[in-house]
Design an enzyme around this catalytic site. Structure first.
Site, PDB file in Angstrom:
ATOM      1  N   ASP A 115      19.680 -23.481  -2.750  1.00  0.00           N
ATOM      2  CA  ASP A 115      20.922 -23.997  -2.175  1.00  0.00           C
ATOM      3  C   ASP A 115      21.857 -22.835  -1.820  1.00  0.00           C
ATOM      4  OD1 ASP A 115      19.972 -26.520  -2.697  1.00  0.00           O
ATOM      5  OD2 ASP A 115      21.056 -26.716  -4.598  1.00  0.00           O
TER       6      ASP A 115
HETATM    7  N1  URA Z   1      17.500 -26.801  -7.792  1.00  0.00           N
HETATM    8  C1  URA Z   1      18.731 -26.969  -7.265  1.00  0.00           C
HETATM    9  O1  URA Z   1      19.425 -27.938  -7.555  1.00  0.00           O
HETATM   10  N2  URA Z   1      19.158 -26.022  -6.401  1.00  0.00           N
HETATM   11  C2  URA Z   1      18.432 -24.937  -6.074  1.00  0.00           C
HETATM   12  O2  URA Z   1      18.893 -24.107  -5.287  1.00  0.00           O
HETATM   13  C3  URA Z   1      17.162 -24.784  -6.638  1.00  0.00           C
HETATM   14  C4  URA Z   1      16.718 -25.741  -7.508  1.00  0.00           C
END
Ligand code: URA
Length: 238
Positions: free
Chosen positions: A102
């Site tokens: 993310d």
């Molecule tokens: N899980 C999440 O919620 N975000 C990420 O970036 C990776 C795994």
């Protein structure tokens, strides 16, 4: 063997049109002989190619370990800054991130142009462990640990989406502040998976960092935004 214009374009010499022009200008030599035909076939494994006297060695694949900082997106093109733009020393134009983190997540991201390796690492049947460190709003309990071990519903009551088992290690919990630190190891990569797993047990991820993926562990000396090439040993272990 490959075309000389493709060789140069792959190595960042410009667009196919630009490198054709450069070749026709007689600025490129193959084994010390000037070559002015873009379609000339060069053996990229053994011949020496120079542009304006500067040697250009061909590399088919590039592999970088990036400590992704928050605020950049795991994509090749975007209106926002991408992880690829952080790799300043890149030769190839066809690099991409292996999987996604993310925008606000930090940590280990492999950047390559090796589609075969990416496929092997991301394929669900391979069960590649991904380990995350997180700071959580709420007190993470043994009960959460057991729930994660069984798998939790990160969907809704109507549209259920169950995760596979995840291993939760509770590093510390501050009862006064209502905060916890944990490590979570999962083998899947569902959208916002870690955040949604904690939401499923009534908690919120405040900070998330990926620490490892398969045999690859984030190099502690890389600060967020920094990267380095993979070592031979890391590449072999993958
Ligand atoms: N899980 C999440 O919620 N975000 C990420 O970036 C990776 C795994």
């Amino acid at each position: 063997m490959m075309r000389l214009d493709k060789f140069l374009a792959d190595m960042g010499g410009g667009t196919r049109q630009e490198v054709k022009r450069i070749i026709r200008q007689g600025r490129v030599r193959v084994d010390e002989t000037a070559v002015s035909k873009p379609e000339y076939k060069v053996d990229e494994t053994s011949q020496r190619v120079t542009l304006d006297g500067r040697e250009i060695s061909y590399c088919r694949y590039e592999y970088y370990m990036l400590n992704k900082p928050a605020g950049v997106v795991s994509a090749t093109e975007d209106a926002c800054k991408t992880v690829i733009e952080l790799i300043e020393g890149r030769k190839r134009k066809d690099l991409f991130p292996v999987g996604r983190l993310d925008k606000d997540t930090e940590g280990l991201l492999l950047i390559t142009n090796d589609g075969g390796l990416a496929h092997r690492l991301l394929s669900p049947g391979r069960h590649v462990d991904k380990r995350y460190y997180a700071r959580i709003r709420g007190i993470v309990t043994q009960e959460d640990r057991e729930l994660f071990l069984k798998g939790v519903n990160i969907g809704t009551e109507e549209k259920q989406e169950w995760t596979k088992p995840g291993r939760l290690d509770i590093l510390c919990a501050d009862e006064e502040k209502g905060l916890s630190e944990i490590c979570l190891t999962i083998q899947e990569g569902k959208y916002h998976q870690v955040k949604r797993m904690f939401l499923a047990v009534g908690k919120e991820v405040l900070y998330l960092r990926r620490e490892s993926m398969g045999t690859l562990t984030l190099d502690r000396s890389l600060r967020p935004g920094e990267y380095r090439e993979l070592t031979e040993e890391e590449l072999e272990s993958l």
